[in-house]
Design a protein around this motif. Structure first.
Motif, PDB file in Angstrom:
ATOM      1  N   TRP A  58      25.364  27.540   9.806  1.00  0.00           N
ATOM      2  CA  TRP A  58      25.375  28.485  10.915  1.00  0.00           C
ATOM      3  C   TRP A  58      23.973  28.536  11.475  1.00  0.00           C
ATOM      4  CZ3 TRP A  58      29.833  29.982  12.690  1.00  0.00           C
ATOM      5  CH2 TRP A  58      29.935  31.065  13.555  1.00  0.00           C
ATOM      6  N   PRO A  59      23.711  28.849  12.715  1.00  0.00           N
ATOM      7  CA  PRO A  59      24.599  29.486  13.684  1.00  0.00           C
ATOM      8  C   PRO A  59      25.445  28.470  14.461  1.00  0.00           C
ATOM      9  CG  PRO A  59      22.435  29.252  14.626  1.00  0.00           C
ATOM     10  CD  PRO A  59      22.342  28.749  13.200  1.00  0.00           C
ATOM     11  N   HIS A  60      26.371  29.008  15.254  1.00  0.00           N
ATOM     12  CA  HIS A  60      27.180  28.134  16.096  1.00  0.00           C
ATOM     13  C   HIS A  60      26.364  27.719  17.319  1.00  0.00           C
ATOM     14  CE1 HIS A  60      27.782  31.378  19.012  1.00  0.00           C
ATOM     15  NE2 HIS A  60      28.000  32.186  17.998  1.00  0.00           N
ATOM     16  N   PRO A 114      27.174  21.254  22.706  1.00  0.00           N
ATOM     17  CA  PRO A 114      25.751  20.984  22.959  1.00  0.00           C
ATOM     18  C   PRO A 114      25.539  19.836  23.920  1.00  0.00           C
ATOM     19  CG  PRO A 114      26.153  21.349  20.614  1.00  0.00           C
ATOM     20  CD  PRO A 114      27.499  21.273  21.264  1.00  0.00           C
ATOM     21  N   GLY A 115      24.607  20.023  24.843  1.00  0.00           N
ATOM     22  CA  GLY A 115      24.290  18.992  25.817  1.00  0.00           C
ATOM     23  C   GLY A 115      25.193  18.979  27.015  1.00  0.00           C
ATOM     24  N   PHE A 133      26.136  20.973  14.676  1.00  0.00           N
ATOM     25  CA  PHE A 133      25.902  19.954  13.657  1.00  0.00           C
ATOM     26  C   PHE A 133      24.417  19.649  13.466  1.00  0.00           C
ATOM     27  CE2 PHE A 133      30.239  19.073  15.229  1.00  0.00           C
ATOM     28  CZ  PHE A 133      30.930  19.185  14.027  1.00  0.00           C
ATOM     29  N   ALA A 134      23.634  19.775  14.544  1.00  0.00           N
ATOM     30  CA  ALA A 134      22.212  19.462  14.441  1.00  0.00           C
ATOM     31  C   ALA A 134      21.478  20.411  13.509  1.00  0.00           C
ATOM     32  CB  ALA A 134      21.562  19.488  15.832  1.00  0.00           C
ATOM     33  N   ARG A 135      22.008  21.636  13.344  1.00  0.00           N
ATOM     34  CA  ARG A 135      21.347  22.623  12.487  1.00  0.00           C
ATOM     35  C   ARG A 135      21.872  22.609  11.052  1.00  0.00           C
ATOM     36  NH1 ARG A 135      19.107  26.918  15.318  1.00  0.00           N
ATOM     37  NH2 ARG A 135      18.416  27.642  13.265  1.00  0.00           N
ATOM     38  N   MET A 136      22.932  21.865  10.810  1.00  0.00           N
ATOM     39  CA  MET A 136      23.498  21.817   9.450  1.00  0.00           C
ATOM     40  C   MET A 136      22.629  20.946   8.556  1.00  0.00           C
ATOM     41  SD  MET A 136      27.578  21.465  10.217  1.00  0.00           S
ATOM     42  CE  MET A 136      28.478  22.768  11.082  1.00  0.00           C
TER      43      MET A 136
END
Length: 226
Positions: A199-201, A207-208, A219-222
């Protein structure tokens, strides 16, 4: 050329330096923080170890000044460079509300009850912060709440600090002849281990793109927690 990074603190004469992975030309990711009375520098994700901790005594600046509105700057001497993907994260003030005894543990931010009476809407609040001559009135309405932790006690804070009903708002009381508000969690109640960030969403869009998609995974923050 040497890979040495140096930091200075106003009022402290001695320079503090540490080794980095930078050598001559190349591309690197730099992160710098001035938080909790300490200067920190990361190069390509690695924290630089200075000769000694780059710490300083608390500065009693209780009210911001017009200097806080000035942009951060990057300078270079004797070298050509290009900077991109810049991001600045500034402090957000979380404060104690101006309330009475029964509610003295309640916290808020300046977008709620702590605003001066005539600041009603969010846009008015933003405009207010852009006028340094009005700051003394705004900050004079703040007060402090202390949470004293004993050995093996931990204060739990929510990820959305001004909105979370975390330890600062818990209303339970411990047992005993001199009970106090139980705003903490004891060590033996801390179980498990954080292993993954999910998280976060992505702010309700892919995105983009501008395509709406409520709670689309970011996914980039996971990542796994190291």
């Amino acid at each position: 050329a040497t890979g040495q990074a140096s930091v200075w603190i106003d009022g402290v004469d001695q320079q503090n330096s540490g080794a980095t992975s930078i050598r001559a030309s190349g591309s690197h990711s730099l992160s710098y923080a001035n938080v909790d009375c300490q200067l920190l520098l990361w190069v390509d994700g690695d924290l630089v170890e200075f000769q000694k901790p780059a710490t300083y005594d608390p500065i009693e600046k209780l009210i911001p000044t017009i200097e806080d509105l000035k942009p951060a700057r990057i300078g270079a001497q004797g070298v050509a460079f290009e900077a991109s993907h810049l991001r600045i994260l500034r402090d957000v003030y979380y404060i104690a509300s101006q309330t009475t005894e029964r509610q003295e543990m309640v916290i808020s931010d300046y977008e709620s009850g702590a605003r001066p009476p005539r600041v009603r809407a969010n846009r008015d609040y933003t405009s207010y912060l852009a006028q340094p001559n009005l700051w003394p009135e705004l900050f004079s309405r703040t007060r402090t709440i202390h949470f004293e932790l004993r050995a093996d006690e931990f204060l739990m804070l929510g990820d959305n600090s001004p909105k979370s009903k975390d330890g600062r708002l818990w209303e339970g009381f411990e047992e005993g002849p001199n009970p106090r508000n139980e705003f903490y969690v004891k060590r033996d109640l801390l179980v498990g281990k954080a292993v993954f960030v999910y998280w976060p969403h992505s702010w309700n869009k892919i995105p983009g793109t501008g395509i709406p998609f409520p709670f689309f995974p970011n996914f980039a923050r996971m990542k796994f927690v190291r």
